[in-house]
Design a protein around this motif. Structure first.
Motif, PDB file in Angstrom:
ATOM      1  N   LEU A 101       0.714  -1.253   0.080  1.00  0.00           N
ATOM      2  CA  LEU A 101      -0.064   0.166  -0.076  1.00  0.00           C
ATOM      3  C   LEU A 101       0.917   1.243  -0.084  1.00  0.00           C
ATOM      4  O   LEU A 101       1.849   1.082   0.517  1.00  0.00           O
ATOM      5  CB  LEU A 101      -0.842   0.027   1.288  1.00  0.00           C
ATOM      6  CG  LEU A 101      -1.890  -1.012   1.381  1.00  0.00           C
ATOM      7  CD1 LEU A 101      -2.634  -0.833   2.662  1.00  0.00           C
ATOM      8  CD2 LEU A 101      -2.919  -1.037   0.211  1.00  0.00           C
ATOM      9  N   GLU A 105      -1.666   5.303   3.687  1.00  0.00           N
ATOM     10  CA  GLU A 105      -2.728   4.530   3.836  1.00  0.00           C
ATOM     11  C   GLU A 105      -2.497   3.465   4.764  1.00  0.00           C
ATOM     12  O   GLU A 105      -3.291   3.100   5.548  1.00  0.00           O
ATOM     13  CB  GLU A 105      -3.071   3.918   2.314  1.00  0.00           C
ATOM     14  CG  GLU A 105      -4.586   3.272   2.392  1.00  0.00           C
ATOM     15  CD  GLU A 105      -5.132   2.894   0.784  1.00  0.00           C
ATOM     16  OE1 GLU A 105      -5.819   2.268   0.816  1.00  0.00           O
ATOM     17  OE2 GLU A 105      -4.495   3.556  -0.011  1.00  0.00           O
ATOM     18  N   HIS A 161      -2.814  -5.871  -5.765  1.00  0.00           N
ATOM     19  CA  HIS A 161      -1.797  -5.347  -4.644  1.00  0.00           C
ATOM     20  C   HIS A 161      -2.646  -4.572  -3.893  1.00  0.00           C
ATOM     21  O   HIS A 161      -2.556  -4.727  -2.512  1.00  0.00           O
ATOM     22  CB  HIS A 161      -0.750  -4.505  -5.168  1.00  0.00           C
ATOM     23  CG  HIS A 161       0.250  -5.292  -5.878  1.00  0.00           C
ATOM     24  ND1 HIS A 161       1.648  -5.006  -5.687  1.00  0.00           N
ATOM     25  CD2 HIS A 161       0.509  -6.761  -6.160  1.00  0.00           C
ATOM     26  CE1 HIS A 161       2.420  -5.854  -6.142  1.00  0.00           C
ATOM     27  NE2 HIS A 161       1.750  -7.008  -6.304  1.00  0.00           N
ATOM     28  N   HIS A 162      -3.579  -3.754  -3.838  1.00  0.00           N
ATOM     29  CA  HIS A 162      -4.327  -2.799  -3.141  1.00  0.00           C
ATOM     30  C   HIS A 162      -5.195  -3.690  -2.242  1.00  0.00           C
ATOM     31  O   HIS A 162      -5.404  -3.355  -0.995  1.00  0.00           O
ATOM     32  CB  HIS A 162      -4.887  -1.722  -3.788  1.00  0.00           C
ATOM     33  CG  HIS A 162      -5.678  -0.682  -2.861  1.00  0.00           C
ATOM     34  ND1 HIS A 162      -6.700  -0.794  -2.290  1.00  0.00           N
ATOM     35  CD2 HIS A 162      -5.170   0.400  -2.520  1.00  0.00           C
ATOM     36  CE1 HIS A 162      -7.004   0.040  -1.584  1.00  0.00           C
ATOM     37  NE2 HIS A 162      -5.865   0.983  -1.758  1.00  0.00           N
ATOM     38  N   THR A 166      -4.464  -4.225   1.814  1.00  0.00           N
ATOM     39  CA  THR A 166      -5.526  -3.704   2.689  1.00  0.00           C
ATOM     40  C   THR A 166      -5.817  -4.824   3.890  1.00  0.00           C
ATOM     41  O   THR A 166      -5.853  -4.368   5.074  1.00  0.00           O
ATOM     42  CB  THR A 166      -6.934  -3.184   1.963  1.00  0.00           C
ATOM     43  OG1 THR A 166      -6.542  -2.270   1.036  1.00  0.00           O
ATOM     44  CG2 THR A 166      -7.730  -2.573   2.927  1.00  0.00           C
ATOM     45  N   THR A 273       3.714   9.466  -4.034  1.00  0.00           N
ATOM     46  CA  THR A 273       2.367   9.045  -3.804  1.00  0.00           C
ATOM     47  C   THR A 273       1.726   9.912  -2.610  1.00  0.00           C
ATOM     48  O   THR A 273       2.377  10.483  -1.920  1.00  0.00           O
ATOM     49  CB  THR A 273       2.164   7.326  -3.430  1.00  0.00           C
ATOM     50  OG1 THR A 273       2.889   7.369  -2.293  1.00  0.00           O
ATOM     51  CG2 THR A 273       2.740   6.587  -4.483  1.00  0.00           C
ATOM     52  N   ALA A 276      -5.217   8.201  -0.671  1.00  0.00           N
ATOM     53  CA  ALA A 276      -6.342   8.226  -1.497  1.00  0.00           C
ATOM     54  C   ALA A 276      -7.510   9.270  -0.649  1.00  0.00           C
ATOM     55  O   ALA A 276      -7.432   9.571   0.404  1.00  0.00           O
ATOM     56  CB  ALA A 276      -6.900   6.852  -1.621  1.00  0.00           C
TER      57      ALA A 276
END
Length: 310
Positions: A101, A105, A161-162, A166, A273, A276
């Protein structure tokens, strides 16, 4: 490792806060190296090995200035072993969450640890939990749900991957909360440094056995990353412990939320990055919930001390 400061150690609140802030900065930089090491193709088991291996000589050196390794003597080796296995699992999950991540996040999900700790303390320790703390838990969970964005995760089937990251990061937060409960029990009889020493030493056994199967040849740059990982890990451990010796838990714990600022800055600077949109909304709820829980614990501690001295 949340023990009361030793009465022999003079209290220095600003010093304790400074050390806690240093620990959070070092932790964020350590996770930068975790991501870099993974990008270099180094197995996570090797990362964990060097993370622990470099801490041990520092702990040994610290002990030698205070009478020798006998200060780490314990009669609860079984409990330490259980805590070490839980700690190793939690560390692997937290590393994994950071790898999959964006830093901010993963850090935000990890900040939900106090929320899960309240639940587990009520379930496993029978700690009384009034409506105020339960309300804080519900607010924090709302923040967690916003960050996790379960609608999107379900639509994607937890693939990629996300989605995997998570789940791993959430597992890391839950495991860390369980470790908190375990450490509370150990702290009744063991010093913070003793807990750290046995965690580092015992976890080296499975990591050392697994290392020959995953270790590869490294260049100077990769060795620098691994050594830096271990050194930053040592700074984190010693700073956390030092902070608790200089100031009460309720004073230094709120500084942990500075890790979110550091992770946002590091994620942007090193990896380009940013969090989100759901993280920007959920993070304040998680932080507010955690700060309220810390403040409530502080107030309850003051009330208990008044009852004892009355």
């Amino acid at each position: 490792m949340s023990t009361a400061p030793s009465p022999e150690v003079s209290q220095h609140y600003l010093g304790g806060i400074a050390l806690r802030l240093l620990a959070m900065l070092s932790l964020s930089l350590m996770f930068v190296l975790v991501k870099r090491i993974d990008a270099a193709g180094i197995h996570i088991v090797e990362s964990l090995f060097w993370r622990q291996a470099i801490v041990l000589p520092m702990l040994a050196g610290w002990a030698l200035t205070r009478g020798g390794l006998a200060i780490y003597r314990t009669h609860r080796i079984g409990t330490h072993a259980r805590r070490a296995m839980m700690g190793l699992t939690g560390m692997a999950l937290n590393f994994g969450g950071m790898i999959f991540l964006p830093m901010a996040e993963a850090t935000t999900i990890n900040l939900s640890v106090p929320i899960f700790a309240v639940i587990f303390a009520a379930l496993f320790l029978g700690e009384p939990t009034g409506w105020q703390r339960w309300s804080a838990v519900l607010v924090g969970f709302l923040g967690v749900l916003l960050v996790l964005n379960p609608t999107t995760l379900v639509a994607q089937g937890f693939t990629g991957h996300h989605g995997l990251g998570t789940l791993i990061a959430l597992g890391g937060a839950i495991m860390t909360a369980l470790i908190t409960i375990q450490v509370r029990d150990l702290a009744r009889t063991e010093s913070p440094m003793t807990i750290v020493f046995w965690f580092s030493l015992i976890s080296m056994l499975p990591l050392g056995l697994a290392l020959p199967f995953v270790m590869t040849a490294h260049g100077a740059g990769e060795w620098a990353l691994l050594i830096g990982l271990g050194l930053l890990g040592a700074v984190v451990q010693l700073s956390l412990t030092g902070a608790l010796r200089l100031a009460p838990v309720a004073v230094v714990t709120p500084m942990d939320y500075s890790s979110l600022l550091w992770s946002i800055a590091c994620g942007w600077f090193f990896f380009g990055t940013l969090p989100a949109e759901t993280t920007w909304v959920g993070a304040p709820l998680i932080v507010a919930s955690g700060l309220f829980i810390a403040w409530r614990e502080h107030r309850l501690h003051i009330e208990r001390m008044k009852d004892i001295t009355a």
